[in-house]
Scaffold this motif. Sequence first.
Motif, short mmCIF file in Angstrom:
data_model
loop_
_atom_site.label_atom_id
_atom_site.label_comp_id
_atom_site.label_asym_id
_atom_site.label_seq_id
_atom_site.Cartn_x
_atom_site.Cartn_y
_atom_site.Cartn_z
N THR A 291 -34.98 0.16 -37.32
CA THR A 291 -33.84 -0.36 -38.07
C THR A 291 -34.28 -1.30 -39.18
N LEU A 292 -35.50 -1.82 -39.10
CA LEU A 292 -36.04 -2.63 -40.19
C LEU A 292 -36.08 -1.83 -41.49
N ASN A 295 -32.66 -1.65 -42.94
CA ASN A 295 -32.28 -2.93 -43.55
C ASN A 295 -32.94 -3.11 -44.91
N GLN A 298 -31.08 -1.02 -47.42
CA GLN A 298 -29.82 -1.66 -47.77
C GLN A 298 -30.04 -2.83 -48.74
N PHE A 299 -31.10 -3.60 -48.51
CA PHE A 299 -31.38 -4.77 -49.35
C PHE A 299 -31.67 -4.35 -50.80
N ALA A 427 -41.48 -0.20 -42.86
CA ALA A 427 -40.59 -1.21 -43.44
C ALA A 427 -41.28 -2.03 -44.52
#
Length: 443
Positions: A291-292, A295, A298-299, A427
């Motif tokens: 999920t990192l 994220n 999304q960032f 990530a």
Amino acid sequence: MPVDDIRASVRDGDLPAVSRRLDGLPAHEVADLLARLDESSAGLVFRMLGKDEALAAFEDLDPVSQHGLLRGMRDGAVGELVERMEPDDRARMLGEVPASVANRVLAGLSPGEREMTASLLGYPARSAGRSMSPELVSLHSDDTVARALDRVRRDGASAETVYTLPIVDEGRCYAGVVTLRRLVLGDPGATVGELADPSAPWVLATDPAEDAAHLMRETDVLALPVLDAEHRLLGLITIDDAVDVLEQAQTEDTARQAGAAPWAGHYMAQRVWPLARSRVVWLLLLLVAATLTVNVLQFFEDTLETVTALALFVPLLIGTGGNAGAQAATASVRAVAVGEVRPSDVLAVAWREARVGIALGAMLAVAALGIGSALVGMRIAVVVAISLVAICAWAATIGATMPLVAKRLGIDPAVVSAPAVTTLVDATGLIIYFVVARAVLGI
């Protein structure tokens, strides 16, 4: 391997056919056959073997398969079989079975065999003491060669090996070893002490068995003396025991490097659910860690909306970074396992792998420039090329150093190897990519 034929013959009750197919099979093939069969069929086939063939095949089985066979045998047959096993093989098996089974088997042994086995089981699991054989021929340093050879002939039949002969003094303290070859070729009037090698390697009974096995590999010895804290001789670890220890360690490391919990027993004897259960925990953890990556995307959503072409190369970059990290992690875990690097080498390893990563990234960047410029233009291609160099350098550094840091913290290095490194690099690699994109494209 006639597994299917023997299984069919067992199912059909054609015992003469089973006997014919077993005739002449080497012990290791019989053991593999028994491990592949279900317990009832394995027990039936096992009872058709002669005593010597049965013992040889039984000792070649892993402890889980041995326990499965024992469950299907009468107590009398179990006692006779276990009585004839080598003490170290017996201790290895009993260390893996439930305590109630181990106690029942120990109670059925003769006093001498029970004492030897109980002494081995008294050492920590996976220690050199647990893996050693107490059945050996030891010599005194003041024995003549002729007298020593007489002792080997007299006591050698009950020893696990006579090729390496430890030497002790009057207090049974270790004084070196002499090989059978040197003894046979020596002057009959010379003393054993004159032929001894006092610098021969040895280990303490509390040392890890895996360390002892690696020491044997590095020093090319067939047997390794095991001593207590007062330097008294306790037993020998033989080369076949060392191979078993290294195989077990490698099996566990391979499973952990693939992100799965190690399982015990023969792979073909495993059921679907236990195999799935051994893998699902790590997959769930890696799913959460992944999920990192979500994220990060999304960032940097605004960056992707501004230059949508950047999204085309996300799979390429995270895949390349993950692969580069996995390669470095695999090399590092292997180097730690065989003693080529230590946690204190972490900075030297990081510097070496960073340069390797830069070299790899530079070679890949050349290809990326050509492909990227043809597809999306030179500016995006430059972003991808620079990102490849940085991501490969970062991934190789992280992949190589994480196992060393884990070793320093007392964690099995294989646990933090390929899957964990790949998830982390996915990530962080994206962060590198988008930072480079913003800098080059001025977003």
